[in-house]
Design an enzyme around this catalytic site. Sequence first.
Site, PDB file in Angstrom:
ATOM      1  N   ASN A  48      30.507  43.118  40.921  1.00 20.21           N
ATOM      2  CA  ASN A  48      31.706  42.283  40.915  1.00 20.21           C
ATOM      3  C   ASN A  48      32.475  42.510  42.216  1.00 20.21           C
ATOM      4  O   ASN A  48      32.971  43.604  42.456  1.00 20.21           O
ATOM      5  CB  ASN A  48      32.609  42.649  39.729  1.00 20.21           C
ATOM      6  CG  ASN A  48      31.919  42.408  38.417  1.00 20.21           C
ATOM      7  OD1 ASN A  48      31.565  41.288  38.110  1.00 20.21           O
ATOM      8  ND2 ASN A  48      31.710  43.462  37.647  1.00 20.21           N
ATOM      9  N   PRO A  49      32.579  41.488  43.064  1.00 19.16           N
ATOM     10  CA  PRO A  49      33.247  41.638  44.355  1.00 19.16           C
ATOM     11  C   PRO A  49      34.762  41.474  44.261  1.00 19.16           C
ATOM     12  O   PRO A  49      35.355  40.633  44.922  1.00 19.16           O
ATOM     13  CB  PRO A  49      32.615  40.522  45.187  1.00 19.16           C
ATOM     14  CG  PRO A  49      32.344  39.451  44.183  1.00 19.16           C
ATOM     15  CD  PRO A  49      31.943  40.181  42.920  1.00 19.16           C
ATOM     16  N   ARG A  50      35.360  42.279  43.393  1.00 17.18           N
ATOM     17  CA  ARG A  50      36.815  42.218  43.228  1.00 17.18           C
ATOM     18  C   ARG A  50      37.281  43.507  42.551  1.00 17.18           C
ATOM     19  O   ARG A  50      36.485  44.271  42.019  1.00 17.18           O
ATOM     20  CB  ARG A  50      37.211  41.032  42.368  1.00 17.18           C
ATOM     21  CG  ARG A  50      36.710  41.165  40.918  1.00 17.18           C
ATOM     22  CD  ARG A  50      36.959  39.911  40.130  1.00 17.18           C
ATOM     23  NE  ARG A  50      36.595  39.995  38.746  1.00 17.18           N
ATOM     24  CZ  ARG A  50      35.371  40.129  38.256  1.00 17.18           C
ATOM     25  NH1 ARG A  50      34.340  40.247  39.065  1.00 17.18           N
ATOM     26  NH2 ARG A  50      35.143  40.160  36.967  1.00 17.18           N
ATOM     27  N   ILE A  51      38.562  43.700  42.540  1.00 19.44           N
ATOM     28  CA  ILE A  51      39.133  44.832  41.808  1.00 19.44           C
ATOM     29  C   ILE A  51      39.131  44.476  40.325  1.00 19.44           C
ATOM     30  O   ILE A  51      39.557  43.375  39.948  1.00 19.44           O
ATOM     31  CB  ILE A  51      40.559  45.135  42.309  1.00 19.44           C
ATOM     32  CG1 ILE A  51      40.483  45.716  43.718  1.00 19.44           C
ATOM     33  CG2 ILE A  51      41.281  46.078  41.367  1.00 19.44           C
ATOM     34  CD1 ILE A  51      41.806  46.065  44.315  1.00 19.44           C
ATOM     35  N   GLN A  52      38.666  45.388  39.528  1.00 18.10           N
ATOM     36  CA  GLN A  52      38.613  45.166  38.082  1.00 18.10           C
ATOM     37  C   GLN A  52      39.981  45.405  37.447  1.00 18.10           C
ATOM     38  O   GLN A  52      40.820  46.123  38.000  1.00 18.10           O
ATOM     39  CB  GLN A  52      37.596  46.119  37.444  1.00 18.10           C
ATOM     40  CG  GLN A  52      36.188  45.914  37.924  1.00 18.10           C
ATOM     41  CD  GLN A  52      35.562  44.681  37.321  1.00 18.10           C
ATOM     42  OE1 GLN A  52      35.895  43.553  37.680  1.00 18.10           O
ATOM     43  NE2 GLN A  52      34.639  44.877  36.424  1.00 18.10           N
TER      44      GLN A  52
END
Length: 90
Positions: A48-52
């Site tokens: 996942n290319p984002r902050i969770q």
Amino acid sequence: SSLRERLFSDALAIGSAVGYRSAGTVEFLVAAGPASAPAPRYVFLEANPRIQVEHTVSEEATGVDLVRATLQIAAGETLRGLGLAQEAIR
């Protein structure tokens, strides 16, 4: 090497293979079994290319403000410049 070290190594290899340079999550599924198993099996699930949404747990564990670091990296700062070389993160 330990399961944790193997997971870290594989997560870094996945990010490196695609030139990813920001906050993200790499998820694996680990097979159930005794903790003493010599080499627990695991498979890659997703990246996942984002902050969770759970990023605050990682922030507490690492002492790194992930939102601030992500914005600084987007503005051109490097991980090393922020004192976030991979060797320093545990």
